[in-house]
Design a protein around this motif. Sequence first.
Motif, PDB file in Angstrom:
ATOM      1  N   THR A  89       0.816  -1.230   0.000  1.00 44.57           N
ATOM      2  CA  THR A  89       0.000   0.000   0.000  1.00 44.57           C
ATOM      3  C   THR A  89       0.847   1.276   0.000  1.00 44.57           C
ATOM      4  O   THR A  89       0.296   2.378   0.086  1.00 44.57           O
ATOM      5  CB  THR A  89      -0.878   0.022   1.264  1.00 44.57           C
ATOM      6  OG1 THR A  89      -0.020  -0.173   2.398  1.00 44.57           O
ATOM      7  CG2 THR A  89      -1.955  -1.046   1.229  1.00 44.57           C
ATOM      8  N   MET A  90       2.161   1.152  -0.089  1.00 43.19           N
ATOM      9  CA  MET A  90       3.017   2.342   0.066  1.00 43.19           C
ATOM     10  C   MET A  90       2.732   3.406  -0.992  1.00 43.19           C
ATOM     11  O   MET A  90       2.610   3.111  -2.167  1.00 43.19           O
ATOM     12  CB  MET A  90       4.490   1.954  -0.002  1.00 43.19           C
ATOM     13  CG  MET A  90       5.409   3.150   0.171  1.00 43.19           C
ATOM     14  SD  MET A  90       6.984   2.702   0.893  1.00 43.19           S
ATOM     15  CE  MET A  90       7.847   4.268   0.852  1.00 43.19           C
ATOM     16  N   ARG A  91       2.620   4.638  -0.525  1.00 44.16           N
ATOM     17  CA  ARG A  91       2.474   5.778  -1.440  1.00 44.16           C
ATOM     18  C   ARG A  91       3.062   6.986  -0.728  1.00 44.16           C
ATOM     19  O   ARG A  91       3.056   7.041   0.515  1.00 44.16           O
ATOM     20  CB  ARG A  91       1.000   6.006  -1.810  1.00 44.16           C
ATOM     21  CG  ARG A  91       0.144   6.412  -0.643  1.00 44.16           C
ATOM     22  CD  ARG A  91      -1.335   6.424  -0.964  1.00 44.16           C
ATOM     23  NE  ARG A  91      -2.080   6.882   0.211  1.00 44.16           N
ATOM     24  CZ  ARG A  91      -2.624   8.097   0.335  1.00 44.16           C
ATOM     25  NH1 ARG A  91      -2.520   8.967  -0.636  1.00 44.16           N
ATOM     26  NH2 ARG A  91      -3.268   8.442   1.430  1.00 44.16           N
ATOM     27  N   MET A  98      -2.062  11.863   6.119  1.00 36.60           N
ATOM     28  CA  MET A  98      -2.200  10.408   6.125  1.00 36.60           C
ATOM     29  C   MET A  98      -3.327   9.966   7.052  1.00 36.60           C
ATOM     30  O   MET A  98      -3.460  10.454   8.169  1.00 36.60           O
ATOM     31  CB  MET A  98      -0.873   9.778   6.570  1.00 36.60           C
ATOM     32  CG  MET A  98      -0.800   8.292   6.321  1.00 36.60           C
ATOM     33  SD  MET A  98       0.780   7.628   6.879  1.00 36.60           S
ATOM     34  CE  MET A  98       1.543   7.235   5.341  1.00 36.60           C
ATOM     35  N   ASP A  99      -4.107   9.022   6.578  1.00 37.91           N
ATOM     36  CA  ASP A  99      -5.158   8.411   7.398  1.00 37.91           C
ATOM     37  C   ASP A  99      -4.483   7.499   8.428  1.00 37.91           C
ATOM     38  O   ASP A  99      -3.635   6.686   8.047  1.00 37.91           O
ATOM     39  CB  ASP A  99      -6.060   7.586   6.460  1.00 37.91           C
ATOM     40  CG  ASP A  99      -7.268   7.012   7.183  1.00 37.91           C
ATOM     41  OD1 ASP A  99      -7.128   6.667   8.380  1.00 37.91           O
ATOM     42  OD2 ASP A  99      -8.321   6.896   6.543  1.00 37.91           O
ATOM     43  N   GLU A 102      -3.514   3.968   7.801  1.00 44.61           N
ATOM     44  CA  GLU A 102      -2.365   3.607   6.950  1.00 44.61           C
ATOM     45  C   GLU A 102      -1.069   3.441   7.739  1.00 44.61           C
ATOM     46  O   GLU A 102      -0.088   2.915   7.216  1.00 44.61           O
ATOM     47  CB  GLU A 102      -2.142   4.690   5.885  1.00 44.61           C
ATOM     48  CG  GLU A 102      -3.231   4.790   4.837  1.00 44.61           C
ATOM     49  CD  GLU A 102      -2.910   5.877   3.808  1.00 44.61           C
ATOM     50  OE1 GLU A 102      -1.980   5.687   3.006  1.00 44.61           O
ATOM     51  OE2 GLU A 102      -3.573   6.930   3.832  1.00 44.61           O
ATOM     52  N   TRP A 103      -1.034   3.922   8.986  1.00 40.84           N
ATOM     53  CA  TRP A 103       0.227   3.941   9.735  1.00 40.84           C
ATOM     54  C   TRP A 103       0.856   2.558   9.915  1.00 40.84           C
ATOM     55  O   TRP A 103       2.045   2.356   9.706  1.00 40.84           O
ATOM     56  CB  TRP A 103       0.018   4.521  11.152  1.00 40.84           C
ATOM     57  CG  TRP A 103      -0.385   5.948  11.201  1.00 40.84           C
ATOM     58  CD1 TRP A 103      -0.388   6.857  10.180  1.00 40.84           C
ATOM     59  CD2 TRP A 103      -0.859   6.648  12.367  1.00 40.84           C
ATOM     60  NE1 TRP A 103      -0.843   8.074  10.631  1.00 40.84           N
ATOM     61  CE2 TRP A 103      -1.135   7.981  11.951  1.00 40.84           C
ATOM     62  CE3 TRP A 103      -1.074   6.292  13.691  1.00 40.84           C
ATOM     63  CZ2 TRP A 103      -1.610   8.952  12.850  1.00 40.84           C
ATOM     64  CZ3 TRP A 103      -1.543   7.247  14.582  1.00 40.84           C
ATOM     65  CH2 TRP A 103      -1.811   8.555  14.157  1.00 40.84           C
ATOM     66  N   ALA A 105       0.944  -0.336   8.515  1.00 37.82           N
ATOM     67  CA  ALA A 105       1.605  -1.144   7.477  1.00 37.82           C
ATOM     68  C   ALA A 105       3.106  -0.877   7.436  1.00 37.82           C
ATOM     69  O   ALA A 105       3.910  -1.806   7.247  1.00 37.82           O
ATOM     70  CB  ALA A 105       0.977  -0.849   6.113  1.00 37.82           C
ATOM     71  N   TYR A 106       3.486   0.395   7.636  1.00 36.51           N
ATOM     72  CA  TYR A 106       4.909   0.753   7.547  1.00 36.51           C
ATOM     73  C   TYR A 106       5.707   0.215   8.735  1.00 36.51           C
ATOM     74  O   TYR A 106       6.837  -0.234   8.589  1.00 36.51           O
ATOM     75  CB  TYR A 106       5.051   2.280   7.465  1.00 36.51           C
ATOM     76  CG  TYR A 106       4.402   2.831   6.225  1.00 36.51           C
ATOM     77  CD1 TYR A 106       5.067   2.800   5.009  1.00 36.51           C
ATOM     78  CD2 TYR A 106       3.107   3.356   6.260  1.00 36.51           C
ATOM     79  CE1 TYR A 106       4.468   3.287   3.853  1.00 36.51           C
ATOM     80  CE2 TYR A 106       2.498   3.847   5.118  1.00 36.51           C
ATOM     81  CZ  TYR A 106       3.184   3.801   3.917  1.00 36.51           C
ATOM     82  OH  TYR A 106       2.581   4.274   2.769  1.00 36.51           O
ATOM     83  N   TYR A 152       7.094   5.547   6.920  1.00 42.77           N
ATOM     84  CA  TYR A 152       8.101   4.594   6.425  1.00 42.77           C
ATOM     85  C   TYR A 152       9.430   4.827   7.165  1.00 42.77           C
ATOM     86  O   TYR A 152      10.059   3.889   7.650  1.00 42.77           O
ATOM     87  CB  TYR A 152       8.245   4.825   4.919  1.00 42.77           C
ATOM     88  CG  TYR A 152       9.363   4.119   4.215  1.00 42.77           C
ATOM     89  CD1 TYR A 152       9.312   2.759   3.941  1.00 42.77           C
ATOM     90  CD2 TYR A 152      10.479   4.836   3.763  1.00 42.77           C
ATOM     91  CE1 TYR A 152      10.339   2.118   3.245  1.00 42.77           C
ATOM     92  CE2 TYR A 152      11.499   4.215   3.063  1.00 42.77           C
ATOM     93  CZ  TYR A 152      11.430   2.856   2.806  1.00 42.77           C
ATOM     94  OH  TYR A 152      12.441   2.242   2.111  1.00 42.77           O
TER      95      TYR A 152
END
Length: 247
Positions: A89-91, A98-99, A102-103, A105-106, A152
Amino acid sequence: MFDLTGKTALVTGAGQGVGFGIAATLLEAGAKVFVNDLVPERAVAAAEALGSNATALPFSVDDREAVVSAIAGIGPVDILVNNAGIPPTMRPVKFRDMDPAEWAAYIDVNLYGVINCVSATIDEMCERGWGRVITISSGAGTQGLNIGVSMYGAGKGGAISFMRHLAVETARSGVTANTLALGLMERDAPNVTEESRTVTASMAKQVPVGRLGTGRDIGYTCVFLASDEAEWITGQTIAVNGGSVTT
Ligand SMILES: NC(=O)c1ccc[n+]([C@@H]2O[C@H](COP(=O)([O-])OP(=O)(O)OC[C@H]3O[C@@H](n4cnc5c(N)ncnc54)[C@H](O)[C@@H]3O)[C@@H](O)[C@H]2O)c1
């Protein structure tokens, strides 16, 4: 010199990109290599391309149970290369935009992924009196960058810190633990978008040596750090980045 014959290596996220180059280089130095990837077909295709001393070992590094069970099935690992680090999902997105969903995953792949794989291999390394842990980090883990990689970078920086402590805790056991902080790498895998390739290629001009890094550039450094000859190097974060200045 730098002969890895008789050693067993596990490279995570090695189905493509940097990890594939690391696996290929470790194989050339004589190691037997387990090729991990989150995407099973990618791990299998990579292992087939690498030849008979390579074996696919698919699992997600952030799934502790999967890591423990896969590694228990292959016996002792001498050389662990924690390379998996780019979540699907990296972008690029700045922290304020950032939502929170999403935190994780990194952090999961870059910090817990490293911790999970280390925890599944380190006891046997220490008991046998020889081991090498190499974690692939990034300049994003060592310096602030205004390119939308704060979460990240948080995962990458966390792994650097973990590795420093691991190195000191295991230093009397014949185990070394080092981190490579990579600069900008070639992105030639089929799933990389044309836009991403164009952006990366245009940034190559900023690299002092005038080109992007390759998996083999990183692989050669891994072969050295994995060798007997590098036994006095531990707890270090080594920039492998074509000469870019880091702070
Ligand atoms: N590409 C760059 O410019 C660059 C720069 C600095 C650091 N790095 C680091 O280098 C490493 C490799 O990057 P890359 O560019 O080759 O990435 P990539 O996305 O091309 O390949 C990485 C592979 O890791 C796999 N993977 C992702 N999550 C996983 C998980 N949870 N478990 C197992 N496998 C997983 C993917 O399926 C993929 O095949 C990463 O740690 C990355 O952070 C890359």
